[in-house]
Design a protein around this motif. Structure first.
Motif, PDB file in Angstrom:
ATOM      1  N   ASP A  70      51.860  19.345  65.474  1.00  0.00           N
ATOM      2  CA  ASP A  70      52.515  18.885  64.251  1.00  0.00           C
ATOM      3  C   ASP A  70      51.487  18.484  63.198  1.00  0.00           C
ATOM      4  O   ASP A  70      51.612  18.835  62.015  1.00  0.00           O
ATOM      5  N   ALA A  71      50.472  17.740  63.619  1.00  0.00           N
ATOM      6  CA  ALA A  71      49.445  17.287  62.674  1.00  0.00           C
ATOM      7  C   ALA A  71      48.543  18.434  62.225  1.00  0.00           C
ATOM      8  O   ALA A  71      48.176  18.521  61.046  1.00  0.00           O
ATOM      9  N   ALA A  74      50.216  20.713  59.458  1.00  0.00           N
ATOM     10  CA  ALA A  74      50.862  20.074  58.303  1.00  0.00           C
ATOM     11  C   ALA A  74      50.565  20.838  57.014  1.00  0.00           C
ATOM     12  O   ALA A  74      51.459  21.021  56.170  1.00  0.00           O
ATOM     13  N   ASN A  75      49.327  21.303  56.839  1.00  0.00           N
ATOM     14  CA  ASN A  75      48.968  22.033  55.622  1.00  0.00           C
ATOM     15  C   ASN A  75      49.723  23.347  55.521  1.00  0.00           C
ATOM     16  O   ASN A  75      50.166  23.747  54.432  1.00  0.00           O
ATOM     17  N   ARG A  77      52.661  24.064  56.838  1.00  0.00           N
ATOM     18  CA  ARG A  77      54.064  23.816  56.503  1.00  0.00           C
ATOM     19  C   ARG A  77      54.215  23.563  55.003  1.00  0.00           C
ATOM     20  O   ARG A  77      55.146  24.074  54.366  1.00  0.00           O
ATOM     21  N   ARG A  78      53.298  22.777  54.446  1.00  0.00           N
ATOM     22  CA  ARG A  78      53.350  22.537  53.007  1.00  0.00           C
ATOM     23  C   ARG A  78      53.134  23.833  52.227  1.00  0.00           C
ATOM     24  O   ARG A  78      53.772  24.063  51.180  1.00  0.00           O
ATOM     25  N   GLU A 129      59.384  17.902  62.564  1.00  0.00           N
ATOM     26  CA  GLU A 129      58.631  18.476  61.453  1.00  0.00           C
ATOM     27  C   GLU A 129      58.885  19.975  61.334  1.00  0.00           C
ATOM     28  O   GLU A 129      59.128  20.497  60.238  1.00  0.00           O
ATOM     29  N   SER A 133      60.958  22.172  58.493  1.00  0.00           N
ATOM     30  CA  SER A 133      60.255  23.236  57.787  1.00  0.00           C
ATOM     31  C   SER A 133      60.969  24.568  57.944  1.00  0.00           C
ATOM     32  O   SER A 133      61.126  25.324  56.976  1.00  0.00           O
TER      33      SER A 133
END
Length: 222
Positions: A70-71, A74-75, A77-78, A129, A133
């Protein structure tokens, strides 16, 4: 008994020490590199070794592999959200171009990061998350496809499952360098776009990267 810090809001918890911050940054950098190259089969122990930390340090920062994934993504997903938002904006004047833009850019993101495609499509169905997404991205693409059909540019028998097939095939791109993967992905996206458009128009394909060896191509006319 819960620790006092567990009861504090996130923005009021004590900041990580500088060495803990460095460890977290190294772990995430290692996870991103390994997942991008080899997918999610990479083990937590491999991530720890690549980051230069012990397994205990890794699990202290990320108690589960899902938390690390997940961490780490993150980029990405954005980036997917930004891509579909750009496609929606483009669709205000040209729905077909908005859909094409999303296909082209999502293919490029996925070609550069095999692990993200795997996580997004299959691996983490219970991650809040990734659920959020997926929902946002799929709903946006469904809307773009509907508008492109209404404009008469997208073939009437296109379904969202076709997009899944496209992403699965794009994930299989292998090349010697990131630049070659991007070039191959762009050509693949162009072929997909031509396959799903309603009209007989055909735009020139992007240049084809040389993925096969000279021996394989010897005496071939194509």
């Amino acid at each position: 008994m819960r620790k006092v810090t567990d009861e504090l809001p996130h923005n009021r918890r004590p900041a990580l020490r500088s060495d803990a911050q460095d460890n977290r940054a190294r772990i995430l950098a290692a996870a991103r590199a390994l997942f991008a190259a080899d997918g999610l089969r990479v083990s937590m122990r491999e991530v720890a070794r690549h980051a230069g930390v012990g397994p205990a340090t890794l699990y202290r920062r990320f108690p589960t592999k899902q938390a690390l994934v997940d961490a780490a993504f993150a980029n990405e997903r954005r980036a997917c959200h930004a891509i579909v938002d750009e496609g929606r904006a483009e669709a205000e004047t040209d729905p077909w171009r908005g859909l094409c833009l999303v296909i082209e850019k999502v293919c490029e993101v996925n070609a550069l990061n095999h692990g993200f495609t795997e996580a997004f499509l299959f691996a983490h169905p219970d991650s809040p998350e990734f659920i959020a997404s997926r929902t946002y991205t799929v709903n946006a693409i469904a809307g773009l496809a509907r508008r492109a059909k209404e404009a008469g540019r997208l073939r009437a028998d296109f379904v969202l499952d076709d997009l899944l097939i496209m992403l699965m095939a794009n994930q299989g791109i292998r090349a010697a360098s990131p630049a070659d993967r991007v070039a191959a992905s762009r050509r693949f996206a162009a072929l997909i776009i031509q396959a799903i458009q309603a009209s007989g128009e055909r735009s020139p394909l992007p240049p084809a990267p040389r993925l096969a060896t000279a021996a394989l191509l010897k005496n071939q006319k194509l």
